[in-house]
Every structure is written in structure tokens, then in C-alpha cells.
Design a protein around this motif. Structure first.
Motif, PDB file in Angstrom:
ATOM      1  N   SER A 184       0.841  -1.193   0.000  1.00  0.00           N
ATOM      2  CA  SER A 184       0.000   0.000   0.000  1.00  0.00           C
ATOM      3  C   SER A 184       0.872   1.236   0.000  1.00  0.00           C
ATOM      4  O   SER A 184       2.068   1.177   0.314  1.00  0.00           O
ATOM      5  CB  SER A 184      -0.932   0.013   1.221  1.00  0.00           C
ATOM      6  N   THR A 185       0.289   2.365  -0.373  1.00  0.00           N
ATOM      7  CA  THR A 185       0.966   3.653  -0.287  1.00  0.00           C
ATOM      8  C   THR A 185       0.137   4.557   0.613  1.00  0.00           C
ATOM      9  O   THR A 185      -1.092   4.601   0.510  1.00  0.00           O
ATOM     10  CB  THR A 185       1.148   4.302  -1.668  1.00  0.00           C
ATOM     11  N   VAL A 186       0.807   5.287   1.507  1.00  0.00           N
ATOM     12  CA  VAL A 186       0.129   6.094   2.523  1.00  0.00           C
ATOM     13  C   VAL A 186       0.807   7.455   2.640  1.00  0.00           C
ATOM     14  O   VAL A 186       1.845   7.706   2.016  1.00  0.00           O
ATOM     15  CB  VAL A 186       0.147   5.369   3.893  1.00  0.00           C
ATOM     16  N   ARG A 187       0.231   8.315   3.468  1.00  0.00           N
ATOM     17  CA  ARG A 187       0.761   9.672   3.628  1.00  0.00           C
ATOM     18  C   ARG A 187       1.989   9.723   4.532  1.00  0.00           C
ATOM     19  O   ARG A 187       2.910  10.492   4.298  1.00  0.00           O
ATOM     20  CB  ARG A 187      -0.328  10.603   4.162  1.00  0.00           C
ATOM     21  N   THR A 188       2.017   8.932   5.589  1.00  0.00           N
ATOM     22  CA  THR A 188       3.149   8.937   6.514  1.00  0.00           C
ATOM     23  C   THR A 188       3.487   7.510   6.913  1.00  0.00           C
ATOM     24  O   THR A 188       2.658   6.592   6.775  1.00  0.00           O
ATOM     25  CB  THR A 188       2.837   9.743   7.796  1.00  0.00           C
ATOM     26  N   ARG A 189       4.689   7.305   7.452  1.00  0.00           N
ATOM     27  CA  ARG A 189       5.088   5.973   7.904  1.00  0.00           C
ATOM     28  C   ARG A 189       4.175   5.443   8.999  1.00  0.00           C
ATOM     29  O   ARG A 189       3.948   4.234   9.110  1.00  0.00           O
ATOM     30  CB  ARG A 189       6.531   6.002   8.409  1.00  0.00           C
ATOM     31  N   GLU A 190       3.664   6.350   9.817  1.00  0.00           N
ATOM     32  CA  GLU A 190       2.793   5.936  10.906  1.00  0.00           C
ATOM     33  C   GLU A 190       1.514   5.286  10.398  1.00  0.00           C
ATOM     34  O   GLU A 190       0.832   4.562  11.136  1.00  0.00           O
ATOM     35  CB  GLU A 190       2.455   7.133  11.793  1.00  0.00           C
ATOM     36  N   ASP A 191       1.154   5.543   9.133  1.00  0.00           N
ATOM     37  CA  ASP A 191      -0.057   4.953   8.549  1.00  0.00           C
ATOM     38  C   ASP A 191       0.179   3.540   8.023  1.00  0.00           C
ATOM     39  O   ASP A 191      -0.781   2.864   7.640  1.00  0.00           O
ATOM     40  CB  ASP A 191      -0.574   5.834   7.409  1.00  0.00           C
ATOM     41  N   CYS A 192       1.435   3.095   7.964  1.00  0.00           N
ATOM     42  CA  CYS A 192       1.734   1.738   7.512  1.00  0.00           C
ATOM     43  C   CYS A 192       1.348   0.729   8.600  1.00  0.00           C
ATOM     44  O   CYS A 192       1.386   1.047   9.789  1.00  0.00           O
ATOM     45  CB  CYS A 192       3.224   1.585   7.199  1.00  0.00           C
ATOM     46  N   PRO A 193       0.994  -0.491   8.219  1.00  0.00           N
ATOM     47  CA  PRO A 193       0.660  -1.510   9.228  1.00  0.00           C
ATOM     48  C   PRO A 193       1.903  -1.929  10.004  1.00  0.00           C
ATOM     49  O   PRO A 193       3.034  -1.773   9.530  1.00  0.00           O
ATOM     50  CB  PRO A 193       0.115  -2.668   8.383  1.00  0.00           C
ATOM     51  N   PRO A 194       1.722  -2.483  11.211  1.00  0.00           N
ATOM     52  CA  PRO A 194       2.867  -2.905  12.031  1.00  0.00           C
ATOM     53  C   PRO A 194       3.736  -3.961  11.370  1.00  0.00           C
ATOM     54  O   PRO A 194       4.908  -4.097  11.710  1.00  0.00           O
ATOM     55  CB  PRO A 194       2.200  -3.461  13.300  1.00  0.00           C
ATOM     56  N   SER A 195       3.177  -4.700  10.417  1.00  0.00           N
ATOM     57  CA  SER A 195       3.927  -5.769   9.750  1.00  0.00           C
ATOM     58  C   SER A 195       4.888  -5.265   8.683  1.00  0.00           C
ATOM     59  O   SER A 195       5.584  -6.050   8.041  1.00  0.00           O
ATOM     60  CB  SER A 195       2.957  -6.767   9.120  1.00  0.00           C
ATOM     61  N   THR A 196       4.940  -3.942   8.469  1.00  0.00           N
ATOM     62  CA  THR A 196       5.799  -3.368   7.427  1.00  0.00           C
ATOM     63  C   THR A 196       7.271  -3.669   7.693  1.00  0.00           C
ATOM     64  O   THR A 196       7.772  -3.452   8.790  1.00  0.00           O
ATOM     65  CB  THR A 196       5.587  -1.847   7.340  1.00  0.00           C
ATOM     66  N   ASP A 197       7.972  -4.176   6.676  1.00  0.00           N
ATOM     67  CA  ASP A 197       9.402  -4.471   6.772  1.00  0.00           C
ATOM     68  C   ASP A 197      10.263  -3.425   6.082  1.00  0.00           C
ATOM     69  O   ASP A 197      11.459  -3.319   6.348  1.00  0.00           O
ATOM     70  CB  ASP A 197       9.706  -5.832   6.138  1.00  0.00           C
ATOM     71  N   LEU A 198       9.666  -2.649   5.154  1.00  0.00           N
ATOM     72  CA  LEU A 198      10.439  -1.704   4.360  1.00  0.00           C
ATOM     73  C   LEU A 198       9.556  -0.510   4.022  1.00  0.00           C
ATOM     74  O   LEU A 198       8.412  -0.676   3.595  1.00  0.00           O
ATOM     75  CB  LEU A 198      10.906  -2.384   3.064  1.00  0.00           C
ATOM     76  N   TYR A 199      10.071   0.719   4.259  1.00  0.00           N
ATOM     77  CA  TYR A 199       9.364   1.933   3.861  1.00  0.00           C
ATOM     78  C   TYR A 199      10.004   2.448   2.569  1.00  0.00           C
ATOM     79  O   TYR A 199      11.204   2.644   2.511  1.00  0.00           O
ATOM     80  CB  TYR A 199       9.475   3.004   4.947  1.00  0.00           C
TER      81      TYR A 199
END
Length: 214
Positions: A184-199
Motif C-alpha cells: 500500500s501507499t500512505v501519507r506517513t510511515r505511521e499509517d503503515c501496518p505494524p507488519s511493514t518491513d520496508l518503507y
């Protein structure tokens, strides 16, 4: 797309911060559990075209079509012409690095050089770029296809070398095997799910790509 990895727990907010040019880039602390990469330009996606004098308002305008000409890289054609190979999704004036992001479905970008006849504005044409979509498949810019000038949700990347990842086809049948998928693409890193491995810094109105390891 090539991406330059930054040290963990750092996030480049400046869109134009690149490899070896971090001075002056604003950084902030982030989740140390995920690595952060910034978007780079994919080689071979910036074909050049020269605008035609007297056609500055219409040359490769949105909705028009183009094909390869005999003396230039591309020439504007009627979309019904059998020689037409791509259509214009969006058309912008000015340098691409300072302008709007192309639509996600863009297959390639034509950089249009300025023409100054020294007479009148109607006989000249400014610098600009056209976001192009092939009229027939395959479409390298589609999610997961491993090409195109943009990184979008559904694209996959692999580690090219330490600190650098590059886009590849998600199917893995050609080229390098995928290691991460941008879910997914979001506005800020804080909007990524906890399972995110790479921003992944992808630009546009939703500039952060949330990627997970495959």
C-alpha cells in the motif's frame, strides 16, 4: 526502480534527497524494526522528444497518441493510426523533477525539449514531459510487472547490493526473484501496518510505500 537505503531509524522527508547528498535533508526518528529506502530514477525510462514550433498548446496533449517517427523518437499521430503505439495520460510543462507526479498507470515518460524560435510564443514551445501509456499490452507500469517509471502499490523489489533495492517482476519468472512487495501507499510511515518491513519513498500525494518481505 532503484532505491537508496538510508540507515535504520532515519527517514528522508525531502523528496529529492539522493545517494551521497544527504546534507540539508531533514531526517526524523522512526521505527527501528523496518529499513527505509528512497525512490530513485529507473534507467532507460526517459526518452527524449522535441516539441514542434507552432504547436506548443497541443503537441502531445492529454488524450493524444504518438508513435515512433523516422527522424525523431516519437511523433504525434491520430489514435486510430496503425502506427500509434502509446497515448498521453497527462501532459505537464517544466522539468519533471519539479513537476507533478505522473499517473500510476504510466508505462514511460517522454521528456520534451524546449523550442525557442525567437519570434513569438505561438511559434515556440516550452520544456515539459508527457506521461505515456502503451496502447497494447504488456504494460511495464502496471503493478507487479517490474518496469515503468514509478513505484506503485503491488510492485516488488529485490536487494541489488547492500543498501540498494531495485524493482523486479513479482511473478519471479524472469530476472531477479522478488524479496519485498509494496502492499500500500500512505501519507506517513505511521499509517503503515505494524507488519511493514520496508518503507519506500514513492512520491505523489501518498509518498510512503509500505512493503513486506515475501
Amino acid at each position: 526502480m532503484r532505491h537508496r537505503a538510508l540507515p535504520k531509524a532515519l527517514f528522508a522527508l525531502a523528496m529529492l534527497c539522493g545517494s551521497g547528498a544527504l546534507a540539508g535533508c531533514q531526517l526524523q526518528e522512526g521505527n527501528p524494526g523496518a529499513e527505509i529506502v528512497t525512490q530513485g530514477e529507473q534507467a532507460g525510462q526517459g526518452a527524449l522528444e522535441r516539441a514542434e514550433p507552432g504547436r506548443s498548446a497541443t503537441f502531445l496533449g492529454q488524450g493524444s497518441c504518438a508513435g515512433r517517427g523516422r527522424t525523431t523518437a516519437f511523433t504525434e499521430l491520430d489514435c486510430a493510426d496503425e502506427r500509434a503505439t502509446a497515448s498521453v495520460l497527462a501532459r505537464y510543462y517544466g522539468p519533471r523533477e519539479d513537476g507533478p507526479r505522473c499517473p500510476d498507470s504510466t508505462d514511460f515518460v517522454l521528456h520534451i525539449t524546449a523550442v525557442n524560435t525567437g519570434t513569438s510564443e505561438s511559434e515556440s514551445a516550452p520544456e515539459g514531459y508527457a506521461c505515456m501509456r502503451d496502447l497494447r499490452p504488456p504494460h511495464p507500469g502496471d503493478p507487479g510487472m517490474g518496469g515503468g517509471p514509478l513505484t506503485v502499490a503491488g510492485d516488488c523489489v529485490y536487494t541489488e547490493r547492500h543498501g540498494v533495492v531495485k524493482e523486479t517482476a513479482c511473478e519471479g519468472s524472469r530476472g531477479h526473484a522478488p524479496e519485498f512487495r509494496v502492499d500500500s501507499t500512505v501519507r506517513t510511515r505511521e499509517d503503515c501496518p505494524p507488519s511493514t518491513d520496508l518503507y519506500v519513498q514513492v512520491g505523489g500525494g501518498r509518498p510512503v510505500g509500505c512493503a513486506r518481505r515475501l
